[in-house]
Design a protein around this motif. Structure first.
Motif, PDB file in Angstrom:
ATOM      1  N   VAL A 175       2.552  20.437   3.633  1.00 45.91           N
ATOM      2  CA  VAL A 175       1.645  20.357   2.483  1.00 45.91           C
ATOM      3  C   VAL A 175       0.490  19.413   2.780  1.00 45.91           C
ATOM      4  N   HIS A 176       0.788  18.242   3.345  1.00 44.55           N
ATOM      5  CA  HIS A 176      -0.267  17.288   3.683  1.00 44.55           C
ATOM      6  C   HIS A 176      -1.312  17.934   4.592  1.00 44.55           C
ATOM      7  N   ASP A 177      -0.857  18.690   5.595  1.00 48.68           N
ATOM      8  CA  ASP A 177      -1.778  19.301   6.548  1.00 48.68           C
ATOM      9  C   ASP A 177      -2.751  20.243   5.847  1.00 48.68           C
ATOM     10  N   VAL A 178      -2.250  21.022   4.888  1.00 45.91           N
ATOM     11  CA  VAL A 178      -3.113  21.961   4.170  1.00 45.91           C
ATOM     12  C   VAL A 178      -4.091  21.218   3.265  1.00 45.91           C
ATOM     13  N   VAL A 179      -3.579  20.254   2.512  1.00 45.43           N
ATOM     14  CA  VAL A 179      -4.434  19.512   1.579  1.00 45.43           C
ATOM     15  C   VAL A 179      -5.511  18.730   2.326  1.00 45.43           C
ATOM     16  N   ASN A 180      -5.127  18.099   3.432  1.00 44.51           N
ATOM     17  CA  ASN A 180      -6.074  17.280   4.184  1.00 44.51           C
ATOM     18  C   ASN A 180      -7.205  18.105   4.790  1.00 44.51           C
ATOM     19  N   ALA A 181      -6.977  19.407   4.951  1.00 43.04           N
ATOM     20  CA  ALA A 181      -8.009  20.284   5.523  1.00 43.04           C
ATOM     21  C   ALA A 181      -8.990  20.777   4.462  1.00 43.04           C
ATOM     22  N   MET A 182      -8.776  20.407   3.197  1.00 40.09           N
ATOM     23  CA  MET A 182      -9.621  20.870   2.105  1.00 40.09           C
ATOM     24  C   MET A 182     -10.415  19.701   1.525  1.00 40.09           C
ATOM     25  N   SER A 183     -11.627  19.991   1.085  1.00 45.18           N
ATOM     26  CA  SER A 183     -12.511  18.933   0.580  1.00 45.18           C
ATOM     27  C   SER A 183     -12.265  18.672  -0.902  1.00 45.18           C
ATOM     28  N   GLY A 184     -12.544  17.440  -1.306  1.00 39.79           N
ATOM     29  CA  GLY A 184     -12.484  17.086  -2.718  1.00 39.79           C
ATOM     30  C   GLY A 184     -11.120  16.711  -3.239  1.00 39.79           C
ATOM     31  N   VAL A 185     -10.111  16.760  -2.381  1.00 42.66           N
ATOM     32  CA  VAL A 185      -8.748  16.429  -2.803  1.00 42.66           C
ATOM     33  C   VAL A 185      -8.075  15.575  -1.738  1.00 42.66           C
ATOM     34  N   GLU A 188      -0.679  12.207  -1.240  1.00 46.84           N
ATOM     35  CA  GLU A 188       0.130  11.101  -0.772  1.00 46.84           C
ATOM     36  C   GLU A 188       1.573  11.323  -1.206  1.00 46.84           C
ATOM     37  N   SER A 189       2.479  10.729  -0.451  1.00 40.56           N
ATOM     38  CA  SER A 189       3.899  10.836  -0.785  1.00 40.56           C
ATOM     39  C   SER A 189       4.321   9.627  -1.604  1.00 40.56           C
ATOM     40  N   GLU A 190       5.282   9.840  -2.490  1.00 33.62           N
ATOM     41  CA  GLU A 190       5.816   8.739  -3.288  1.00 33.62           C
ATOM     42  C   GLU A 190       7.316   8.928  -3.446  1.00 33.62           C
ATOM     43  N   GLY A 191       8.008   7.839  -3.752  1.00 35.91           N
ATOM     44  CA  GLY A 191       9.444   7.910  -3.974  1.00 35.91           C
ATOM     45  C   GLY A 191      10.236   7.726  -2.695  1.00 35.91           C
ATOM     46  N   VAL A 192      11.542   7.808  -2.820  1.00 38.85           N
ATOM     47  CA  VAL A 192      12.446   7.638  -1.687  1.00 38.85           C
ATOM     48  C   VAL A 192      13.306   8.884  -1.540  1.00 38.85           C
ATOM     49  N   GLU A 193      13.793   9.091  -0.326  1.00 38.07           N
ATOM     50  CA  GLU A 193      14.649  10.246  -0.075  1.00 38.07           C
ATOM     51  C   GLU A 193      15.907  10.154  -0.928  1.00 38.07           C
ATOM     52  N   PRO A 194      16.447  11.266  -1.420  1.00 37.00           N
ATOM     53  CA  PRO A 194      15.978  12.636  -1.188  1.00 37.00           C
ATOM     54  C   PRO A 194      14.981  13.108  -2.244  1.00 37.00           C
ATOM     55  N   ASN A 195      14.426  12.197  -3.015  1.00 33.33           N
ATOM     56  CA  ASN A 195      13.519  12.567  -4.105  1.00 33.33           C
ATOM     57  C   ASN A 195      12.067  12.232  -3.796  1.00 33.33           C
ATOM     58  N   ARG A 196      11.748  12.104  -2.516  1.00 30.00           N
ATOM     59  CA  ARG A 196      10.365  11.823  -2.133  1.00 30.00           C
ATOM     60  C   ARG A 196       9.520  13.083  -2.334  1.00 30.00           C
ATOM     61  N   ARG A 197       8.345  12.918  -2.936  1.00 31.20           N
ATOM     62  CA  ARG A 197       7.518  14.074  -3.266  1.00 31.20           C
ATOM     63  C   ARG A 197       6.050  13.765  -3.015  1.00 31.20           C
ATOM     64  N   ILE A 198       5.215  14.789  -3.146  1.00 25.22           N
ATOM     65  CA  ILE A 198       3.781  14.671  -2.906  1.00 25.22           C
ATOM     66  C   ILE A 198       3.008  14.747  -4.216  1.00 25.22           C
ATOM     67  N   ILE A 199       1.974  13.932  -4.311  1.00 25.62           N
ATOM     68  CA  ILE A 199       1.028  14.032  -5.420  1.00 25.62           C
ATOM     69  C   ILE A 199      -0.326  14.434  -4.836  1.00 25.62           C
ATOM     70  N   VAL A 200      -0.898  15.500  -5.371  1.00 29.32           N
ATOM     71  CA  VAL A 200      -2.231  15.943  -4.972  1.00 29.32           C
ATOM     72  C   VAL A 200      -3.187  15.521  -6.077  1.00 29.32           C
ATOM     73  N   ARG A 201      -4.270  14.847  -5.707  1.00 25.49           N
ATOM     74  CA  ARG A 201      -5.212  14.328  -6.702  1.00 25.49           C
ATOM     75  C   ARG A 201      -6.645  14.483  -6.205  1.00 25.49           C
ATOM     76  N   PRO A 202      -7.611  14.338  -7.128  1.00 27.43           N
ATOM     77  CA  PRO A 202      -9.012  14.373  -6.708  1.00 27.43           C
ATOM     78  C   PRO A 202      -9.298  13.238  -5.737  1.00 27.43           C
ATOM     79  N   ALA A 203     -10.091  13.509  -4.723  1.00 28.43           N
ATOM     80  CA  ALA A 203     -10.443  12.470  -3.753  1.00 28.43           C
ATOM     81  C   ALA A 203     -11.373  11.458  -4.411  1.00 28.43           C
ATOM     82  N   ASP A 204     -11.247  10.199  -3.987  1.00 34.07           N
ATOM     83  CA  ASP A 204     -12.093   9.140  -4.536  1.00 34.07           C
ATOM     84  C   ASP A 204     -13.550   9.347  -4.116  1.00 34.07           C
TER      85      ASP A 204
END
Length: 204
Positions: A175-185, A188-204
């Protein structure tokens, strides 16, 4: 925030069996590649050759370990060992292998950690070995790419962060690889295993 879900694979091994395997080793996080220690006294070409040779040795060790597991489980499968993307890879292809993948790849992740442990026991060095069974990871990458693009569309449309469901390290990296290849977004990952997840947000 918006919750999005990814497709779930069919159940395979019993939950207790999967947990027992997963508890054997601690899983690493592939969100970011570990820095490689540089060797001194060799040229870049020599270091690359030596590095690839060592990585291929790791894949061979892991392949032997996986082959032993298949024999114990009485499963038939063709095993290929290779080096791809700067990491050792073992691919298992054959019929009746879904049990080795498990729900959402949980069993596959556990088997990968066991294979990494087998490599560590023989080499004394941690391994970034990637294990794939029945092409599961390639298929999963495509599914996660769609999930990532959908999350990006929602972020751009509503301007609000999108919180994805918990994922494995492999899934998060996809998921990170796809998001990082796109502009404007950004993601980042948050939480701890096994509940670690990704948040996609507008880029600063």
């Amino acid at each position: 925030m918006t919750d999005t879900s990814t497709p779930r694979a069919d159940d395979s091994l019993d939950a207790e069996e999967t947990e027992a395997i997963g508890a054997t080793v601690a899983t690493g996080d592939d969100d970011a590649d570990a820095d490689e220690t540089e060797e001194t006294g060799t040229t870049g070409t020599e270091k690359k050759a030596a590095g690839e040779s060592e990585l291929f040795r790791q894949s061979e060790i892991a392949a032997d370990y996986v082959e032993g597991l298949l024999d114990i489980l009485d499963y038939d499968g063709d095993i290929d060992e290779l080096v791809s993307g700067g990491r050792p890879v073992v691919e298992v292809v054959g019929a009746r292998l879904q049990n080795l993948v498990g729900q959402r790849g949980a069993t596959l992740e556990a088997l990968q950690e066991l294979a990494r442990l087998a490599v560590f026991r023989q080499t004394g060095s941690p391994s970034r070995l990637l294990l794939d069974v029945g092409g599961y990871r390639a298929t999963r990458r495509k599914e996660l790419a769609a999930v990532a693009r959908n999350a990006v569309e929602k972020v751009k449309e509503h301007g609000e962060p999108v919180r994805l469901e918990p994922m494995s390290a492999f899934e998060r990296k996809c998921v990170h690889d796809v998001v990082n290849a796109m502009s404007g977004v950004e993601s980042e990952s948050e939480g701890v295993e096994p509940n670690r997840r990704i948040i996609v947000r507008p880029a600063d």
